[in-house]
Design an enzyme around this catalytic site. Structure first.
Site, PDB file in Angstrom:
ATOM      1  CE1 TYR A  39      -4.098  -1.971   5.067  1.00  0.00           C
ATOM      2  CE2 TYR A  39      -3.593   0.299   4.450  1.00  0.00           C
ATOM      3  CZ  TYR A  39      -3.847  -1.014   4.096  1.00  0.00           C
ATOM      4  OH  TYR A  39      -3.847  -1.371   2.771  1.00  0.00           O
ATOM      5  CB  SER A  49      -0.875  -0.028   1.259  1.00  0.00           C
ATOM      6  OG  SER A  49      -1.358   1.256   1.565  1.00  0.00           O
ATOM      7  CE  LYS A  57      -1.770  -4.160   3.222  1.00  0.00           C
ATOM      8  NZ  LYS A  57      -2.074  -5.485   2.650  1.00  0.00           N
TER       9      LYS A  57
END
Length: 337
Positions: free
Chosen positions: A150, A126, A154
């Site tokens: 989040y 991402s 990643k």
């Protein structure tokens, strides 16, 4: 002979669209999904669109025994790893859940792959790994740092995969850093169907347009951007899906681990997207400004040149196609699947 691709999280928004592209490109696909944020119906519709069966197994990437069974029973060539929780705001509230699912789940998956010697992986990363970018557009060589759990999950996965490749150079890994996937399949049969209140802009706008929500909430109107709202690089999900097919082709004749930006190279503000969606659906849509969300950055868009040079890929579809396809999906499926 066609390669067999295990697609974790293959019933999700990006996963289903990618499965369609894979099947259309001649790959055999096996989906693993726990349906925590997706529906088996999406795969049925993908089968309808492609005219081919897409076998799936309901289960979790944290289930090592199940993974061993899958690798024992199927001759897998490559894994495309989508399975993961993906809401920035929720990750701030539930960090442990995000690390458990995303980081630990990837460890369990890689462990199972290593046991059977499957060492080709396409990882769904991402643009959040760039944090609040120091300069724009962001390049793969830009500094990484995440502003929320989040994004950090990643980034941790990217780092553990880099360590894995350093320890065993037979691992062959493409890290695909997505910018903001939107749109839907042009058939209108599959699209983004988030549970609860959408975390992402496009499904939120679409639900306002179809009457499911009274107004769009715009988080932050005081960013240092042309109209004060956040600027992002929105990419059509069909372009994104095509990027995965190109990543598989790259893995066939390369060795190593490499990150690629999958974006258009253009930034649009929240209000730009709202106006484009209004053109697509033919009506004006109400919105209200709210406080900025923790973990959000003002502006982020890609330099996609490396993917053009090495994957022979670039985004083809513009903002209007993104909005028209998203509106077709939402208007024909007002309540999702």
């Amino acid at each position: 002979m066609s390669q067999t691709i295990l697609v974790t999280g293959g019933a999700g928004f990006i996963g289903t669209h990618t499965c369609i592209k894979l099947v259309e490109s001649g790959f055999a696909v096996l989906v693993l999904d726990n349906f925590s944020n997706s529906s088996p119906e999406s795969l049925k519709r993908a089968e309808y669109i492609t005219g081919k069966s897409i076998p799936f197994i309901e289960g979790d990437i944290n289930d090592a025994r199940l993974l061993d069974e899958i690798f024992a029973q199927h001759s897998i060539d490559v894994v495309i790893h989508f399975a993961g929780l993906k809401a920035v705001g929720e990750s701030v509230q539930q960090p442990l859940r995000y690390y458990q699912n995303n980081v630990s789940g990837t460890l369990v998956l890689c462990d199972a792959m290593q046991r059977v010697g499957v060492k080709n992986l396409v990882f769904s990363s991402s643009a959040t790994v760039y944090g609040d970018p120091a300069s724009l557009p962001v390049r793969e060589s830009s500094p990484t740092s995440a502003t929320n759990p989040y994004g950090r999950s990643k980034l941790m996965i990217e780092e553990l995969l880099a360590d894995l490749h350093r320890a065993d150079p037979e691992w062959n890994i493409a890290l695909l850093r997505y910018f903001n996937p939107v749109g839907a399949h042009p058939s209108g049969r599959i699209g983004e169907d988030p549970g609860g209140i959408p975390n992402n802009l496009m499904p939120f706008i679409a639900q306002v347009a179809v009457g499911r929500r009274e107004h769009l909430t715009v988080f932050g109107g005081d960013y240092p951007t042309p109209d004060g709202t956040g600027v992002r690089d929105y990419i059509h999900v069909m372009d994104l899906a095509a990027g995965h097919v190109q990543a598989l082709r790259w893995l066939e004749h390369r060795r190593g681990i490499k990150a690629f930006n999958l974006g258009t190279g253009r930034g649009y503000s929240v209000l730009d997207m709202l106006k484009a969606f209004e053109r697509a659906c033919g009506k004006s849509l109400p919105y209200q400004l709210a406080e900025r969300r923790p973990g959000d950055v003002a502006s982020c868009y890609a330099d996609p040149q490396l993917a053009a040079d090495e994957l022979n890929w670039k985004a083809e579809l513009g903002i209007q196609a993104m909005c028209e396809d998203a509106w077709r999906w939402q208007s024909e499926n007002p309540n999702g699947y």
